[in-house]
Write an enzyme that holds these catalytic residues in place. Structure first.
Site, short mmCIF file in Angstrom:
data_model
loop_
_atom_site.label_atom_id
_atom_site.label_comp_id
_atom_site.label_asym_id
_atom_site.label_seq_id
_atom_site.Cartn_x
_atom_site.Cartn_y
_atom_site.Cartn_z
N ASN A 121 17.66 -19.45 -24.24
CA ASN A 121 16.45 -19.78 -24.91
C ASN A 121 15.15 -18.67 -24.63
O ASN A 121 14.76 -18.72 -23.67
CB ASN A 121 15.83 -21.28 -24.87
CG ASN A 121 14.56 -21.71 -25.70
OD1 ASN A 121 14.41 -20.77 -26.29
ND2 ASN A 121 13.89 -22.84 -25.16
N SER A 129 15.02 -23.75 -14.88
CA SER A 129 14.83 -22.77 -13.88
C SER A 129 16.53 -22.71 -13.51
O SER A 129 16.70 -22.40 -12.12
CB SER A 129 14.27 -23.61 -12.42
OG SER A 129 12.81 -23.48 -12.66
P1 PGA Z 1 13.60 -21.86 -17.76
O1 PGA Z 1 13.23 -22.78 -19.11
O2 PGA Z 1 14.93 -21.81 -17.72
O3 PGA Z 1 12.61 -20.60 -17.80
O4 PGA Z 1 13.12 -22.89 -16.74
C1 PGA Z 1 14.16 -23.80 -19.70
C2 PGA Z 1 13.74 -24.07 -20.94
O5 PGA Z 1 12.66 -24.27 -21.29
O6 PGA Z 1 14.65 -24.23 -21.80
#
Ligand code: PGA
Length: 250
Positions: free
Chosen positions: A8, A209
């Site tokens: 994403n 994360s």
């Molecule tokens: P992140 O975002 O991997 O940067 O924590 C995950 C998400 O919002 O789908």
């Protein structure tokens, strides 16, 4: 079933980056052990679809309008337009949409409905914030969020995806631990089996994360069918390491 790794991009990137990303991703997909999807900003979805051509990567939208059909909704992008742009999936209810755009279950159920009616598979995102986690309210919060799916159960396709993304783990570098993820995924699987029609099967993603260094452990957990990756999906180098981990023996 193969694991599903979805990147994403959120509000990042530009046309040149989409071009370079697809070029590099092609090589990373050799012998790909999992299914892959990419969610770029809506402006770049047709470009992503065109560049991917026959490359087996799903095009994922980050959001969809709650309004059905077409009409006077300035700035909105309908589910049918997303289909037209080559999307197969759409994220609905991402915590950033809930937080910055006040999207609640009423709005989200309209979005799920529009997506399903247009033939898009919804990836419905749920997750508790830090306070709700600390006060041990998180299962009630998740249960409430599932109401948007339950409300439109008769319209859902046979396969739906639900992403568990604890808000406190998104973009913070803090990952939910194995016990926390396994507990919530077991809870969601049980609740979804109760509230969805018998013909309908839910698959579960974890997000928050995720990066190459923790992907293998997360993907090996019971009830985790894939990962939704934010910042670590912005470079093909890191995304391909996560893809490789999805097929690695545990
Ligand atoms: P992140 O975002 O991997 O940067 O924590 C995950 C998400 O919002 O789908």
């Amino acid at each position: 079933m193969k694991k599903f790794v979805i990147g994403n991009w959120k509000m990042n990137g530009d046309a040149l980056e989409v071009h370079e990303y697809v070029h590099d991703l092609k090589n990373a997909l050799e012998g790909m052990p999992c299914s892959v999807g990419v969610a770029v900003p809506s402006l770049y979805l047709p470009q992503l679809t065109a560049l991917l051509g026959r490359i087996p990567v799903s095009v994922v939208a980050q959001d969809v309008s709650q309004f059905k059909g077409s009409g006077a909704y300035t700035g909105e992008i309908s589910a049918a337009m997303l289909r037209d742009a080559g999307c197969d999936y759409v994220l609905i209810g991402h915590s950033e949409r809930r937080q910055y755009f006040d999207e609640d279950e009423m709005v989200l159920q309209q979005k799920i409905l529009c997506a399903c009616d247009a033939g898009l598979t919804p990836i419905y995102c749920v997750g508790e914030n830090l306070e709700q986690r600390l006060q041990c309210h998180y299962l009630q919060v998740l249960d409430k969020q599932l109401e948007a799916l339950e409300a439109v159960r008769g319209h859902l396709p046979d396969t739906v995806w639900v992403a568990y993304e604890p808000v406190w783990a998104i973009g913070t570098g803090k990952v939910a631990d194995a016990g926390q993820i396994a507990e919530v995924h077991a809870f969601l699987a049980a609740r979804l089996a109760e509230i969805l029609p018998g013909r309908c099967h839910a698959h579960l993603l974890y997000g928050g994360s995720v990066k190459a260094a923790n992907a293998r452990e997360i993907l090996a957990l019971p009830g985790v069918d894939g990962v939704l990756v934010g910042s670590a999906s912005l470079t093909v180098a890191e995304l391909s390491r996560i893809i490789a981990e999805a097929g690695a023996p545990v």
